[in-house]
Scaffold this active site. Structure first.
Site, PDB file in Angstrom:
ATOM      1  N   ASN A 170     -18.725  24.219 -22.748  1.00  0.00           N
ATOM      2  CA  ASN A 170     -19.424  25.013 -22.951  1.00  0.00           C
ATOM      3  C   ASN A 170     -19.519  25.692 -24.185  1.00  0.00           C
ATOM      4  OD1 ASN A 170     -19.633  28.097 -22.344  1.00  0.00           O
ATOM      5  ND2 ASN A 170     -19.129  27.803 -20.400  1.00  0.00           N
ATOM      6  N   GLU A 201     -24.010  27.497 -20.599  1.00  0.00           N
ATOM      7  CA  GLU A 201     -23.671  28.298 -21.652  1.00  0.00           C
ATOM      8  C   GLU A 201     -24.269  29.367 -22.594  1.00  0.00           C
ATOM      9  OE1 GLU A 201     -20.386  32.316 -20.936  1.00  0.00           O
ATOM     10  OE2 GLU A 201     -19.763  30.358 -20.687  1.00  0.00           O
ATOM     11  N   ASP A 222     -19.437  22.734 -16.692  1.00  0.00           N
ATOM     12  CA  ASP A 222     -18.277  23.440 -16.948  1.00  0.00           C
ATOM     13  C   ASP A 222     -18.934  24.294 -14.784  1.00  0.00           C
ATOM     14  OD1 ASP A 222     -16.510  25.490 -16.138  1.00  0.00           O
ATOM     15  OD2 ASP A 222     -17.941  27.263 -18.427  1.00  0.00           O
ATOM     16  N   ASN A 224     -16.149  25.519 -13.526  1.00  0.00           N
ATOM     17  CA  ASN A 224     -15.212  26.484 -13.191  1.00  0.00           C
ATOM     18  C   ASN A 224     -14.553  26.529 -12.229  1.00  0.00           C
ATOM     19  OD1 ASN A 224     -15.901  29.464 -15.409  1.00  0.00           O
ATOM     20  ND2 ASN A 224     -18.239  29.267 -13.881  1.00  0.00           N
ATOM     21  N   ASP A 250     -13.607  21.351 -17.733  1.00  0.00           N
ATOM     22  CA  ASP A 250     -14.652  20.940 -17.499  1.00  0.00           C
ATOM     23  C   ASP A 250     -14.685  19.599 -17.401  1.00  0.00           C
ATOM     24  OD1 ASP A 250     -16.107  23.331 -19.351  1.00  0.00           O
ATOM     25  OD2 ASP A 250     -14.123  23.294 -20.345  1.00  0.00           O
ATOM     26  N   ASP A 299     -14.615  29.637 -26.251  1.00  0.00           N
ATOM     27  CA  ASP A 299     -13.265  29.053 -25.604  1.00  0.00           C
ATOM     28  C   ASP A 299     -12.740  27.725 -24.627  1.00  0.00           C
ATOM     29  OD1 ASP A 299     -15.197  30.462 -23.607  1.00  0.00           O
ATOM     30  OD2 ASP A 299     -13.946  31.916 -23.414  1.00  0.00           O
ATOM     31  N   HIS A 300     -13.904  27.138 -24.935  1.00  0.00           N
ATOM     32  CA  HIS A 300     -13.911  25.863 -24.539  1.00  0.00           C
ATOM     33  C   HIS A 300     -13.965  24.901 -25.621  1.00  0.00           C
ATOM     34  CE1 HIS A 300     -15.707  26.578 -20.425  1.00  0.00           C
ATOM     35  NE2 HIS A 300     -15.263  27.740 -20.464  1.00  0.00           N
TER      36      HIS A 300
END
Length: 265
Positions: free
Chosen positions: A10, A37, A150, A152, A221, A250-251
């Protein structure tokens, strides 16, 4: 099977983090990459930049939000599906499927679902049901299949540094976890957990409260392998160094290694 490194990442904005992405591709040279994303319209996808470092690409963009892509090292992915079946009015770019290096690759960006309860969480669960239905046909295929992206979803408390801090978050809700468990029950192998059943492995560290510095992470992930591909899994991990770079997503990229021979399961 051909020896392959397959990764999911991501990027949290492909334009904002393009330099980080290219640095990782050049250093680690994965054979197949699923990106999520993108936060970029189709016209803004950096196809020529990726081609210059050896990657063919398919992408399903969306301005400012969502967006997924599949990259192939020294090859061009062959698209088989754009968007999940079941909603002809789908407005969000969250699923792309292609044949790459002998593997059918489903790249997904499952809805976050926050705040919950509410319409965003309802949409998350409805999208999850469509994924589960489509995945059923992929799981039973004689062809190697990976569903990477991802999700989530934090599958269990082992996959987060502190469940108490996220109890109200959509990523940990019982409905989210139950949907992920039902997906696995079709016969998919969660690659990282299959190889490292007891370890705490994280793929995401948010930008707040020094969570990266404190290793306060989440595993959201995932790479799921169907029975035709799972026996060839030899290694898996997270390229955490990417998260430590300046202006990072942030991943961190999460990857698996596929070998040429079956291993004993």
């Amino acid at each position: 099977m051909k020896k392959l490194k397959i990764a999911t990442f991501n990027v949290n904005g492909i334009r904002a983090h393009q330099a980080n992405l290219i640095a990782w591709l050049e250093r680690d040279q994965p054979d197949i990459v699923c990106l999520q994303e993108l936060k970029a319209a189709d016209k803004d996808f950096p196809a020529s930049v990726l081609e210059a470092v050896g990657y063919g690409a398919l992408w399903h963009g969306q301005s400012s939000w969502n967006g997924v892509a599949i990259l192939a090292r020294d090859a061009q992915p062959l698209e088989s599906r754009r968007g999940l079946p079941g909603d002809p009015d789908e407005q969000q770019s969250r699923y792309l499927e292609a044949a790459v290096h002998g593997v059918l690759v489903g790249c997904l960006y499952l809805p976050n679902g926050n705040p919950q309860p509410g319409p965003k969480f309802d949409y998350k669960l409805a999208w999850f049901e469509r994924l589960i239905e489509h995945a059923r046909t992929l799981q039973s295929s004689d062809h190697p299949v990976v569903l990477a992206g991802d999700y989530n979803v934090v599958p269990t408390d082992q996959d987060i540094y502190s469940p108490k801090s996220w109890l109200k978050d959509a990523l940990l809700q019982p409905e989210s976890r139950e949907a992920y468990a039902r997906l696995l029950e079709q016969g998919w192998t969660d690659a990282l957990r299959a190889l490292y059943p007891e370890e705490r492995i994280y793929t995401f560290w948010d930008y707040f409260r020094q969570h990266w510095q404190k290793n306060s992470g989440l595993r959201i992930d995932h790479l799921l392998l169907n029975p035709a591909l799972a026996p060839y899994l030899t290694d898996a991990g997270v390229d955490a160094w990417v998260r430590n770079e300046a202006h990072a997503s942030d991943h961190a990229p999460t990857w698996i290694q596929i070998g040429t021979r079956k291993r004993k399961l």
